[in-house]
Design a protein around this motif. Structure first.
Motif, PDB file in Angstrom:
ATOM      1  N   ASP A 167       0.837  -1.191   0.000  1.00 27.65           N
ATOM      2  CA  ASP A 167       0.000   0.000   0.000  1.00 27.65           C
ATOM      3  C   ASP A 167       0.874   1.244   0.000  1.00 27.65           C
ATOM      4  O   ASP A 167       2.079   1.175   0.285  1.00 27.65           O
ATOM      5  CB  ASP A 167      -0.943   0.015   1.215  1.00 27.65           C
ATOM      6  CG  ASP A 167      -0.195  -0.116   2.532  1.00 27.65           C
ATOM      7  OD1 ASP A 167       0.912   0.423   2.649  1.00 27.65           O
ATOM      8  OD2 ASP A 167      -0.713  -0.765   3.454  1.00 27.65           O
ATOM      9  N   ALA A 168       0.263   2.373  -0.346  1.00 29.65           N
ATOM     10  CA  ALA A 168       0.974   3.649  -0.355  1.00 29.65           C
ATOM     11  C   ALA A 168      -0.036   4.776  -0.386  1.00 29.65           C
ATOM     12  O   ALA A 168      -1.062   4.682  -1.070  1.00 29.65           O
ATOM     13  CB  ALA A 168       1.914   3.742  -1.556  1.00 29.65           C
ATOM     14  N   GLU A 169       0.255   5.847   0.350  1.00 27.35           N
ATOM     15  CA  GLU A 169      -0.558   7.051   0.274  1.00 27.35           C
ATOM     16  C   GLU A 169      -0.213   7.792  -1.012  1.00 27.35           C
ATOM     17  O   GLU A 169       0.969   7.922  -1.358  1.00 27.35           O
ATOM     18  CB  GLU A 169      -0.296   7.953   1.478  1.00 27.35           C
ATOM     19  CG  GLU A 169      -0.845   7.415   2.791  1.00 27.35           C
ATOM     20  CD  GLU A 169      -2.368   7.378   2.808  1.00 27.35           C
ATOM     21  OE1 GLU A 169      -2.993   8.273   2.197  1.00 27.35           O
ATOM     22  OE2 GLU A 169      -2.937   6.446   3.404  1.00 27.35           O
ATOM     23  N   PRO A 170      -1.221   8.278  -1.754  1.00 26.53           N
ATOM     24  CA  PRO A 170      -0.905   8.995  -2.998  1.00 26.53           C
ATOM     25  C   PRO A 170      -0.068  10.245  -2.733  1.00 26.53           C
ATOM     26  O   PRO A 170      -0.222  10.910  -1.703  1.00 26.53           O
ATOM     27  CB  PRO A 170      -2.294   9.367  -3.543  1.00 26.53           C
ATOM     28  CG  PRO A 170      -3.250   8.448  -2.862  1.00 26.53           C
ATOM     29  CD  PRO A 170      -2.674   8.166  -1.518  1.00 26.53           C
ATOM     30  N   VAL A 171       0.841  10.538  -3.648  1.00 28.34           N
ATOM     31  CA  VAL A 171       1.665  11.745  -3.585  1.00 28.34           C
ATOM     32  C   VAL A 171       1.616  12.427  -4.943  1.00 28.34           C
ATOM     33  O   VAL A 171       1.196  11.840  -5.947  1.00 28.34           O
ATOM     34  CB  VAL A 171       3.124  11.425  -3.209  1.00 28.34           C
ATOM     35  CG1 VAL A 171       3.219  10.828  -1.823  1.00 28.34           C
ATOM     36  CG2 VAL A 171       3.754  10.487  -4.240  1.00 28.34           C
ATOM     37  N   ALA A 172       2.042  13.683  -4.977  1.00 26.92           N
ATOM     38  CA  ALA A 172       2.105  14.409  -6.245  1.00 26.92           C
ATOM     39  C   ALA A 172       3.251  13.867  -7.087  1.00 26.92           C
ATOM     40  O   ALA A 172       4.295  13.451  -6.562  1.00 26.92           O
ATOM     41  CB  ALA A 172       2.286  15.902  -5.983  1.00 26.92           C
ATOM     42  N   ALA A 173       3.071  13.857  -8.391  1.00 22.67           N
ATOM     43  CA  ALA A 173       4.105  13.364  -9.303  1.00 22.67           C
ATOM     44  C   ALA A 173       5.395  14.143  -9.081  1.00 22.67           C
ATOM     45  O   ALA A 173       5.396  15.361  -8.947  1.00 22.67           O
ATOM     46  CB  ALA A 173       3.638  13.510 -10.745  1.00 22.67           C
TER      47      ALA A 173
END
Length: 326
Positions: A95-101
């Motif tokens: 799993d991973a929390e979304p981040v900005a590109a």
């Protein structure tokens, strides 16, 4: 060691060991998925052992022969121990929390072992990132820092789990290919115009010490400005009271894709992403209108922010779909 620096035979063996298709989690690593080869130190140890055996047999030296056989037995046992470090391991989730590109994604890998066995020093590799996984009490997790470059779904690809324990003579490894895409938000515009003015009937206001209208009186707190103290009400109540003001914020903000027709496709996405972040920081309510999709909102909060950034992240590439790009 990078893939380019590995011997050709080693690369061919590892390519045969890799899974051919993505697979749903959890994935159990049984003995058929675990591969083992000597390390550089292992090859050196083998040559040294052969030299000891040759010398002991040549000079009929029984103590040296016994020592060589004991070392050979220890080396052989270490091969089984390295194999057992991975055999029976189960990767249950990533799993991973979304981040900005452009920002690194913190990829969490969660695993457990059969029968609650503790395992230490496992090496997890993915997209050039490496982390150490230890299972205390039969379960554990680690985090890899994955680079991101583009918005949308990120498929991490194959994960490699390996170990050289207990003696470093051999490396056991196994591959898995999780069928779990990870979301990457669009990178927000670095600089740009402020939020557009609100529209609609849902006017809002927020408490602000420099506001225009008195909202209520409250008890004095250390650090309050003296000019905010309501002296007459304080005298009547026998305690210091402070005026709390409110400042109008305007009505709901409308973030409309079509209002940015002068910008290029990706520039529109970056600007809307920045405005979504700004509206959330300021506690505003906003509505996001994207082409070919129903409006999101008006609302506010972390869930609404995620829904808006997710919709922006999953927009097709410029000219890649039937989306109206007016």
């Amino acid at each position: 060691m990078g893939a380019a620096s590995k011997p050709g035979w080693r690369r061919r063996i590892e390519s045969l060991a890799r899974p051919r298709h993505p697979e749903p989690l959890p994935v159990a690593l049984d003995r058929r998925r675990v591969y083992i080869l000597p390390t550089a130190f292992g090859w050196f140890f083998l040559l040294l052992l052969l030299a000891m055996l040759a010398g002991a047999l040549n000079y009929n030296n029984n103590p040296a022969l016994l020592l060589a056989l004991l070392l050979a037995g220890a080396a052989n046992t270490s091969l089984f121990a390295a194999h057992l470090q991975l055999s029976g391991l189960q990767v249950i989730a990533i799993d991973a929390e979304p981040v900005a590109a452009g920002k690194p994604l913190q990829l969490g890998v969660h695993a457990r072992a059969q029968a609650g066995r503790s395992r230490r020093g496992l090496r997890v590799e993915c997209l050039g990132s490496v982390a150490v996984l230890s299972l205390d009490g039969g379960a554990g997790a680690t985090t890899l820092e994955i680079p991101t470059r583009r918005r949308g779904w990120l498929h991490p690809g194959r994960l490699r789990i390996s170990t050289t324990r207990p003696l470093g003579l051999a490396r056991a490894w196994a591959w898995l290919w999780p069928r779990t895409p990870l979301l990457v938000y669009p990178a927000p515009e670095a600089h740009g115009p402020p939020l557009p003015e609100g529209s609609g009937d849902n006017a809002q206001a927020r408490l602000h010490p420099a506001g225009d209208d008195v909202h209520h009186l409250r008890a004095y707190r250390r650090g309050d400005a003296r000019r905010a103290i309501a002296w007459k009400p304080s005298a009547r109540h026998g305690a210091l009271l402070v005026r709390e003001y409110e400042q109008p914020l305007g009505a709901d903000i409308v973030l409309d894709w079509h209002d940015l027709h002068a910008l290029a496709w990706e520039d529109r996405i970056r600007r809307l992403a920045r405005w979504v972040d700004e509206a959330e920081r300021e506690g505003r309510r906003w509505r996001l209108q994207l082409p070919g999709e129903p409006a999101l909102g008006p609302a506010r909060g972390a869930d609404h922010r995620h829904a808006c950034l997710r919709a922006l992240a999953l927009l097709p590439e410029a000219g890649g779909g039937d989306v109206d790009s007016r």
